[in-house]
Scaffold this motif. Structure first.
Motif, PDB file in Angstrom:
ATOM      1  N   THR A 111       5.502  -0.832  -4.234  1.00 35.42           N
ATOM      2  CA  THR A 111       4.838  -2.086  -4.605  1.00 35.42           C
ATOM      3  C   THR A 111       5.420  -2.659  -5.894  1.00 35.42           C
ATOM      4  N   ALA A 112       5.816  -1.779  -6.811  1.00 34.44           N
ATOM      5  CA  ALA A 112       6.417  -2.258  -8.070  1.00 34.44           C
ATOM      6  C   ALA A 112       7.673  -3.068  -7.771  1.00 34.44           C
ATOM      7  N   LEU A 113       8.502  -2.573  -6.856  1.00 34.70           N
ATOM      8  CA  LEU A 113       9.733  -3.302  -6.491  1.00 34.70           C
ATOM      9  C   LEU A 113       9.395  -4.626  -5.814  1.00 34.70           C
ATOM     10  N   GLN A 114       8.356  -4.621  -4.967  1.00 38.21           N
ATOM     11  CA  GLN A 114       7.902  -5.860  -4.308  1.00 38.21           C
ATOM     12  C   GLN A 114       7.387  -6.869  -5.331  1.00 38.21           C
ATOM     13  N   THR A 115       6.655  -6.366  -6.300  1.00 35.60           N
ATOM     14  CA  THR A 115       6.035  -7.241  -7.301  1.00 35.60           C
ATOM     15  C   THR A 115       7.085  -8.073  -8.021  1.00 35.60           C
ATOM     16  N   LEU A 116       8.201  -7.428  -8.369  1.00 38.38           N
ATOM     17  CA  LEU A 116       9.231  -8.130  -9.135  1.00 38.38           C
ATOM     18  C   LEU A 116      10.271  -8.795  -8.229  1.00 38.38           C
ATOM     19  N   GLU A 117      10.027  -8.722  -6.906  1.00 39.85           N
ATOM     20  CA  GLU A 117      10.909  -9.366  -5.917  1.00 39.85           C
ATOM     21  C   GLU A 117      12.367  -8.966  -6.136  1.00 39.85           C
ATOM     22  N   ILE A 118      12.569  -7.685  -6.275  1.00 36.54           N
ATOM     23  CA  ILE A 118      13.911  -7.147  -6.513  1.00 36.54           C
ATOM     24  C   ILE A 118      14.750  -7.306  -5.240  1.00 36.54           C
ATOM     25  N   THR A 119      16.028  -7.659  -5.450  1.00 39.93           N
ATOM     26  CA  THR A 119      16.952  -7.783  -4.308  1.00 39.93           C
ATOM     27  C   THR A 119      18.222  -6.979  -4.599  1.00 39.93           C
ATOM     28  N   GLY A 120      19.043  -6.750  -3.591  1.00 42.75           N
ATOM     29  CA  GLY A 120      20.385  -6.187  -3.790  1.00 42.75           C
ATOM     30  C   GLY A 120      20.406  -4.732  -4.219  1.00 42.75           C
ATOM     31  N   ASP A 121      21.099  -4.463  -5.351  1.00 39.62           N
ATOM     32  CA  ASP A 121      21.321  -3.089  -5.813  1.00 39.62           C
ATOM     33  C   ASP A 121      20.379  -2.718  -6.959  1.00 39.62           C
ATOM     34  N   VAL A 122      19.933  -1.485  -6.926  1.00 39.90           N
ATOM     35  CA  VAL A 122      19.094  -0.953  -8.013  1.00 39.90           C
ATOM     36  C   VAL A 122      19.767   0.301  -8.557  1.00 39.90           C
ATOM     37  N   ILE A 123      20.042   0.303  -9.846  1.00 38.05           N
ATOM     38  CA  ILE A 123      20.666   1.478 -10.476  1.00 38.05           C
ATOM     39  C   ILE A 123      19.592   2.512 -10.774  1.00 38.05           C
ATOM     40  N   THR A 124      19.859   3.747 -10.359  1.00 39.01           N
ATOM     41  CA  THR A 124      18.854   4.790 -10.555  1.00 39.01           C
ATOM     42  C   THR A 124      19.530   6.141 -10.758  1.00 39.01           C
ATOM     43  N   THR A 125      18.710   7.186 -10.860  1.00 38.50           N
ATOM     44  CA  THR A 125      19.209   8.526 -11.130  1.00 38.50           C
ATOM     45  C   THR A 125      19.191   9.388  -9.859  1.00 38.50           C
ATOM     46  N   PRO A 126      20.195  10.251  -9.699  1.00 34.89           N
ATOM     47  CA  PRO A 126      20.157  11.173  -8.549  1.00 34.89           C
ATOM     48  C   PRO A 126      19.284  12.392  -8.849  1.00 34.89           C
ATOM     49  N   TYR A 127      18.883  12.538 -10.134  1.00 35.66           N
ATOM     50  CA  TYR A 127      18.169  13.750 -10.554  1.00 35.66           C
ATOM     51  C   TYR A 127      16.683  13.431 -10.652  1.00 35.66           C
ATOM     52  N   SER A 128      16.020  13.434  -9.481  1.00 29.06           N
ATOM     53  CA  SER A 128      14.602  13.098  -9.416  1.00 29.06           C
ATOM     54  C   SER A 128      14.057  13.597  -8.085  1.00 29.06           C
ATOM     55  N   PHE A 129      12.756  13.443  -7.915  1.00 32.21           N
ATOM     56  CA  PHE A 129      12.150  13.678  -6.606  1.00 32.21           C
ATOM     57  C   PHE A 129      12.605  12.542  -5.691  1.00 32.21           C
ATOM     58  N   VAL A 130      12.759  12.866  -4.422  1.00 30.92           N
ATOM     59  CA  VAL A 130      13.397  11.926  -3.495  1.00 30.92           C
ATOM     60  C   VAL A 130      12.611  10.613  -3.339  1.00 30.92           C
ATOM     61  N   ALA A 131      11.334  10.622  -3.707  1.00 36.03           N
ATOM     62  CA  ALA A 131      10.520   9.402  -3.590  1.00 36.03           C
ATOM     63  C   ALA A 131      11.093   8.254  -4.419  1.00 36.03           C
ATOM     64  N   THR A 132      11.768   8.567  -5.514  1.00 36.17           N
ATOM     65  CA  THR A 132      12.330   7.500  -6.355  1.00 36.17           C
ATOM     66  C   THR A 132      13.301   6.658  -5.523  1.00 36.17           C
ATOM     67  N   ALA A 133      14.258   7.335  -4.897  1.00 37.16           N
ATOM     68  CA  ALA A 133      15.270   6.605  -4.107  1.00 37.16           C
ATOM     69  C   ALA A 133      14.665   6.041  -2.818  1.00 37.16           C
ATOM     70  N   HIS A 134      13.763   6.798  -2.208  1.00 41.53           N
ATOM     71  CA  HIS A 134      13.140   6.299  -0.965  1.00 41.53           C
ATOM     72  C   HIS A 134      12.426   4.962  -1.202  1.00 41.53           C
ATOM     73  N   SER A 135      11.806   4.812  -2.350  1.00 44.53           N
ATOM     74  CA  SER A 135      11.061   3.563  -2.589  1.00 44.53           C
ATOM     75  C   SER A 135      12.034   2.378  -2.622  1.00 44.53           C
ATOM     76  N   ILE A 136      13.243   2.624  -3.104  1.00 44.96           N
ATOM     77  CA  ILE A 136      14.268   1.567  -3.140  1.00 44.96           C
ATOM     78  C   ILE A 136      14.709   1.253  -1.710  1.00 44.96           C
ATOM     79  N   LYS A 137      14.991   2.311  -0.957  1.00 43.34           N
ATOM     80  CA  LYS A 137      15.468   2.141   0.419  1.00 43.34           C
ATOM     81  C   LYS A 137      14.412   1.477   1.314  1.00 43.34           C
ATOM     82  N   TRP A 138      13.148   1.839   1.130  1.00 45.32           N
ATOM     83  CA  TRP A 138      12.083   1.241   1.938  1.00 45.32           C
ATOM     84  C   TRP A 138      11.909  -0.245   1.672  1.00 45.32           C
ATOM     85  N   ASN A 139      12.461  -0.712   0.550  1.00 45.49           N
ATOM     86  CA  ASN A 139      12.439  -2.148   0.265  1.00 45.49           C
ATOM     87  C   ASN A 139      13.728  -2.818   0.741  1.00 45.49           C
ATOM     88  N   ASN A 140      14.503  -2.098   1.558  1.00 48.57           N
ATOM     89  CA  ASN A 140      15.797  -2.621   2.031  1.00 48.57           C
ATOM     90  C   ASN A 140      16.748  -2.937   0.894  1.00 48.57           C
TER      91      ASN A 140
END
Ligand code: T4K
Length: 369
Positions: free
Chosen positions: A66-95
């Protein structure tokens, strides 16, 4: 160890303390949809954490989505590979496309010096993680975000009530997301929250987590069902009364581990950063086979045979899962992921058990040295 010891365990106050909350719910017959306990918890948690605007969620993952939806994020999001998988999944679920950048060797959080190389015209946001509750270098991340006009959403799942220079770290970025899962320092069984910085954003988040409803017959966004229910909120109110004493107990355990493992060759502890008030959510150590002759996995498996069930948070790296890919060098993250082991830490863990855990590790790695 005669009993099984797990990496964590929620503390549960006496059941008698929870019954009055349940009686109230039974009498009111309001089980969810912004009931009395939900409203009370939002208010009390915001006060406790020192933030102005807090929106409760059913869990941290839906809050991230929902945080990503709120800010209407598009395209690429820079993030860390060292986290619980939910971090990256939330990005992917927003396409959106997660772009993974290496971590800092001290904090294990996203390395600000590596972010700029990953920015392209498609980049619109950064999602760093305060991993284990250790603060990211928020000032440097914000400088980059300002320079390239990027949004910053902190995954603060581990960072309940962590402070830096006497201020909550939740004030940084555009939004921060907390998890209140049963394994966390503060829990509502399952749960989470988004911290925002103005009422307009909070109102938008609150609509998005309620299907996009703006009134009884008006839906203005394609929202989701991210609501926390009344039993979770009641549990959270009860837990909030105890959480300071739980964090204090965690601190004693943290200090005991530090005292007992401080000088053990091949067992590397995290150094506390100045000006940070921790919540002692995790006790990660790095096992260096070159120095102690045993690999992390050997230590991990051996401890299991002694009824001590640690976790290798965060191994494998997110980029090792099939749906993600590595673009930039992740050398530091790889090394940490191969060496890390999180030792048990939770309020009801006895200090005598901490001694047994440390003795077990020390005896094992000293064999054949
Ligand atoms: N971002 C980050 C950085 C996160 O770490 C997480 C979640 C999220 C986002 C997403 O937030 P949520 O959607 O979950 O709110 C656990 C948690 O399920 C997960 O919440 C957490 N991070 C992750 C780091 O750890 P597992 O698979 O390790 O949990 P589990 O069930 O194996 O539990 C570990 C140990 O805890 C068990 O061996 C026993 C003990 N335990 C567990 C539960 C659930 C209990 O004693 N009682 C319990 O109720 O993922």
């Amino acid at each position: 160890m005669n009993k099984k010891i797990f990496v964590t365990q929620p503390s549960l106050p006496s059941l008698d303390e929870f019954i009055p909350y349940l009686e109230k719910i039974w009498n009111n017959k309001v089980l969810t949809n912004n009931g009395e306990f939900h409203k009370k918890l939002e208010k009390e948690l915001a006060e406790y954490l020192g933030v102005e605007f807090l929106s409760l969620f059913c869990n941290g993952t839906i809050a991230l989505l929902t945080a990503l939806q709120t800010l209407e994020i598009t395209g690429d999001v820079i993030t860390t590979p060292y986290s619980f998988v939910a971090t990256a999944h939330s990005i992917k679920w927003n396409n959106l496309n997660p772009v993974f950048v290496d971590i800092d060797p001290e904090s294990f959080c996203l390395d600000p010096t590596k972010i700029e190389q990953a920015i392209t015209e498609k980049t619109t946001a950064i999602m760093p993680v305060h991993v284990y509750g250790w603060p990211c270098n928020c000032d440097d991340i914000q400088k980059i975000a300002d320079k390239y006009h990027l949004k910053v959403i902190y995954d603060a799942a581990h960072a309940f009530n962590v402070k830096y220079k006497n201020e909550t770290i939740l004030k940084h970025g555009d939004l921060s997301v907390l998890s209140f899962h049963a394994t966390k320092v503060y829990n509502t069984i399952e749960g989470g929250a988004i911290i925002s910085h103005n009422i307009e954003t909070k109102n938008r988040i609150d609509k998005l987590k309620n299907f996009g409803f703006a009134g009884e017959t008006s839906v203005i966004e394609s929202g989701i069902n991210g609501k926390m229910n009344e039993i979770q909120a009641a549990f959270g109110l009860m837990y909030l009364k105890k959480v300071d004493s739980y964090i204090e107990k965690r601190k004693h355990i943290f200090l005991k581990y530090t005292e007992l493992l401080f000088n053990v060759t091949g067992v590397q502890l995290k150094r506390e950063q100045p000006d940070v008030v921790y919540n002692y959510a995790y006790f990660p150590v790095q096992i260096d086979k070159d120095l102690c002759g045993k690999s992390r996995d050997e230590v991990y498996e051996y401890l299991k045979t002694k009824n001590i069930f640690c976790r290798r948070y965060f191994y494998p790296l997110i980029t090792d899962f099939v749906m993600y890919k590595e673009t930039f060098s992740l050398a530091t993250a790889k090394q940490v992921a191969d060496q890390i082991i999180c030792l048990p830490i939770y309020p009801d863990l006895n200090l005598s058990d901490v001694e047994i855990i440390c003795d077990t590790i020390i005896n094992f790695i000293n064999v054949n040295l």
